[in-house]
Design a protein around this motif. Structure first.
Motif, short mmCIF file in Angstrom:
data_model
loop_
_atom_site.label_atom_id
_atom_site.label_comp_id
_atom_site.label_asym_id
_atom_site.label_seq_id
_atom_site.Cartn_x
_atom_site.Cartn_y
_atom_site.Cartn_z
N PRO A 1 0.82 -1.22 0.00
CA PRO A 1 0.00 0.00 0.00
C PRO A 1 0.86 1.27 0.00
O PRO A 1 1.82 1.38 0.76
CB PRO A 1 -0.81 -0.12 1.30
CG PRO A 1 -0.81 -1.59 1.62
CD PRO A 1 0.51 -2.11 1.13
N GLY A 2 0.51 2.20 -0.87
CA GLY A 2 1.20 3.48 -0.91
C GLY A 2 2.41 3.52 -1.81
O GLY A 2 2.95 4.61 -2.07
N PHE A 3 2.85 2.36 -2.32
CA PHE A 3 4.08 2.34 -3.13
C PHE A 3 3.92 3.15 -4.41
O PHE A 3 4.83 3.89 -4.81
CB PHE A 3 4.48 0.91 -3.47
CG PHE A 3 5.72 0.80 -4.31
CD1 PHE A 3 6.97 0.77 -3.72
CD2 PHE A 3 5.64 0.75 -5.70
CE1 PHE A 3 8.12 0.68 -4.49
CE2 PHE A 3 6.78 0.66 -6.48
CZ PHE A 3 8.03 0.63 -5.88
N ALA A 4 2.77 2.99 -5.08
CA ALA A 4 2.58 3.63 -6.38
C ALA A 4 2.15 5.08 -6.29
O ALA A 4 1.95 5.73 -7.32
CB ALA A 4 1.55 2.84 -7.19
N GLU A 5 2.01 5.61 -5.07
CA GLU A 5 1.63 7.02 -4.94
C GLU A 5 2.75 7.92 -5.49
O GLU A 5 3.94 7.64 -5.27
CB GLU A 5 1.39 7.36 -3.48
CG GLU A 5 0.21 6.63 -2.86
CD GLU A 5 -1.11 7.08 -3.44
OE1 GLU A 5 -1.20 8.27 -3.83
OE2 GLU A 5 -2.04 6.27 -3.52
N PRO A 6 2.40 9.00 -6.18
CA PRO A 6 3.43 9.90 -6.74
C PRO A 6 4.41 10.42 -5.69
O PRO A 6 5.61 10.53 -5.96
CB PRO A 6 2.61 11.03 -7.36
CG PRO A 6 1.29 10.41 -7.67
CD PRO A 6 1.04 9.41 -6.59
N ASP A 7 3.88 10.75 -4.49
CA ASP A 7 4.77 11.25 -3.44
C ASP A 7 5.80 10.20 -3.04
O ASP A 7 6.96 10.53 -2.77
CB ASP A 7 3.97 11.69 -2.21
CG ASP A 7 3.19 12.97 -2.45
OD1 ASP A 7 3.51 13.67 -3.43
OD2 ASP A 7 2.28 13.27 -1.66
N ASN A 8 5.39 8.93 -3.01
CA ASN A 8 6.32 7.88 -2.63
C ASN A 8 7.36 7.64 -3.73
O ASN A 8 8.54 7.40 -3.43
CB ASN A 8 5.58 6.58 -2.34
CG ASN A 8 6.52 5.47 -1.88
OD1 ASN A 8 7.12 5.56 -0.82
ND2 ASN A 8 6.67 4.45 -2.71
N ILE A 9 6.94 7.69 -4.99
CA ILE A 9 7.91 7.53 -6.08
C ILE A 9 8.93 8.66 -6.04
O ILE A 9 10.14 8.43 -6.25
CB ILE A 9 7.19 7.50 -7.44
CG1 ILE A 9 6.22 6.30 -7.51
CG2 ILE A 9 8.19 7.43 -8.57
CD1 ILE A 9 6.90 4.96 -7.39
#
Length: 350
Positions: A28-36
Motif C-alpha cells: 500500500p502506498g508504493f505507487a503514490e506519486p509522493d512515494n515515487i
C-alpha cells in the motif's frame, strides 16, 4: 538475439520492473506519486557516487573515499555558512575542495604508484576525520530557503524531483563519454591491460588523474544536494554510502577487475536497489535487515560474473573424455619409450 535477451543489464532491468510491479500491487502506498518521488530522492546521492565510481572501476581501480569526500564537503559547507559566507560563494569553494581531495587520491595512486584500494581506505578515514576537525560533532541548519527546493521539490506537474533531473543529466554525460568517445574506449583498454594501453599510446596517468578529480567534483555536488535535502550539515553525513554505491556499480555488471560494464547496467541496478529498499521500508523491515540485503547484493554482484565466466569457458572448452575402463593386465603407456620412439611432428609425417 539470444545474447541480447540474456545480457546481465536486461536481466537487471527485468528484475527492477518485477520489484516495481510487486510494490505497486502488494504494498500500500508504493505507487503514490509522493512515494515515487521519495524513492528517487532517497537514491540521489548514491547515484551520483556510483556515477563517479563507474569510470574509475572500468580502469581496474577503486575509490572507497567517495562518501568521506561527501561528508567533508558537507562539513565545510556548514562551517562556511556558520562563518557568514554567502551560499553563492560556498558552492564554488566546496566544488574546489572536492576536486582537491580527489587530486590527493590521484597523486598518491598515480604519482607514487600506491594501490588504489589501500590509498582510498586510508583517505576514507582521513577525510572523515578532517570533517570532524572542520565542524566538530554538531550540526548546522538553516540553509537558504531559496535553494532547498532544488534538493527537495519536484518539477512542476510531475513526480520527478529536480535532484533526479540532475542525476539524469550527469548520467547522460557519463554515458556519452564512456560509450561514444575515444576517452571511453581508453577506459576499457586500461581496464583490460594497463601496460598494453600504455604501449598503444594511451595516456594512462593523465586519464586516471582526471577520473579521480572528477570523482571529487561529483562527490562535492552530492554533498550540496545532501546538505540541502536534509537541511543539515554534519561531519557524519553519508557515512557508509560508499558500500552501497560500490554494490550498485558491481551489481550493474561492471567488473571489479576493470574492462567491462555499462552505464545502463548501473542505472538498472540503482533502480532495482531503490525499489527494493522502498518496498522493505514500507513493509517496516528494519535497517539491519536492509543492510544484510545490501551486503548480499554486493556478494552476488561479484559472484555472478565469476560463475558466468566459468560456465562460459566450460561450454567453449569441454573437458576431454577419459577412458572409462582399462583391463587389469593392460600395461600403462611408457612416456619415455613413446618419446624415444617418436621424433618431432615433422619427422612423424615423413
Amino acid at each position: 538475439m539470444r545474447d541480447k535477451i540474456f545480457r546481465w543489464e536486461t536481466i537487471l532491468l527485468a528484475l527492477a520492473v518485477v520489484v516495481f510491479v510487486f510494490g505497486a500491487t502488494g504494498t500500500p502506498g508504493f505507487a503514490e506519486p509522493d512515494n515515487i518521488s521519495f524513492l528517487l530522492l532517497d537514491y540521489t546521492e548514491i547515484a551520483l557516487l556510483a556515477l563517479a565510481l563507474l569510470p574509475i572501476i572500468l580502469t581496474g581501480e577503486i575509490d572507497l573515499s567517495v562518501a568521506s569526500v561527501l561528508g567533508f564537503c558537507s562539513a565545510l559547507t556548514g562551517a562556511l555558512w556558520n562563518a557568514g559566507v554567502s551560499f553563492e560563494t560556498i558552492v564554488p569553494l566546496v566544488l574546489l575542495a572536492g576536486a582537491v581531495l580527489g587530486s590527493v587520491n590521484a597523486g598518491l595512486i598515480v604519482k607514487f604508484g600506491l594501490p588504489a584500494l589501500a590509498v582510498t581506505i586510508g583517505t576514507l578515514g582521513l577525510y572523515r576525520g578532517l570533517a570532524y576537525v572542520v565542524l566538530g560533532d554538531g550540526a548546522v541548519t538553516g540553509f537558504p530557503e531559496a535553494y532547498r527546493p532544488l534538493a527537495t521539490e519536484t518539477v512542476a506537474g510531475t513526480f520527478l524531483p529536480y535532484a533526479t533531473v540532475l542525476v539524469l543529466v550527469v548520467g547522460v554525460i557519463v554515458a556519452l563519454v564512456v560509450h561514444f568517445t575515444p576517452v571511453g574506449r581508453s577506459l576499457y583498454a586500461i581496464g583490460l591491460g594497463e601496460q598494453t594501453a600504455r604501449f598503444s599510446g594511451i595516456r594512462v596517468d593523465r586519464i586516471k588523474i582526471t577520473l579521480y578529480i572528477v570523482s571529487g567534483l561529483l562527490c562535492a555536488v552530492a554533498s550540496l544536494v545532501y546538505t540541502l535535502r536534509y537541511n543539515s550539515a554534519r561531519a557524519d553525513n553519508a557515512n557508509g554510502l560508499e558500500l552501497i554505491a560500490v554494490a550498485a556499480v558491481l551489481l550493474g555488471g561492471v567488473s571489479i577487475f576493470g574492462g567491462r560494464g555499462t552505464v545502463i547496467g548501473v542505472a538498472s541496478a540503482l533502480l532495482l536497489m531503490a525499489g527494493l529498499r522502498n518496498v522493505l521500508f514500507l513493509n517496516d523491515v528494519t535497517n539491519e535487515i536492509q543492510n544484510v540485503i545490501s551486503g548480499l547484493l554486493l556478494i552476488i554482484s561479484v559472484l555472478v560474473p565469476v560463475v558466468a565466466g566459468l560456465l562460459h569457458r566450460r561450454r567453449r572448452h569441454p573437458v576431454a573424455a577419459v577412458p572409462a575402463t582399462r583391463a587389469p593386465d593392460e600395461p600403462l603407456p611408457d612416456p619415455v619409450g613413446a618419446s624415444a620412439t617418436h621424433g618431432s611432428p615433422q619427422e612423424d609425417q615423413r
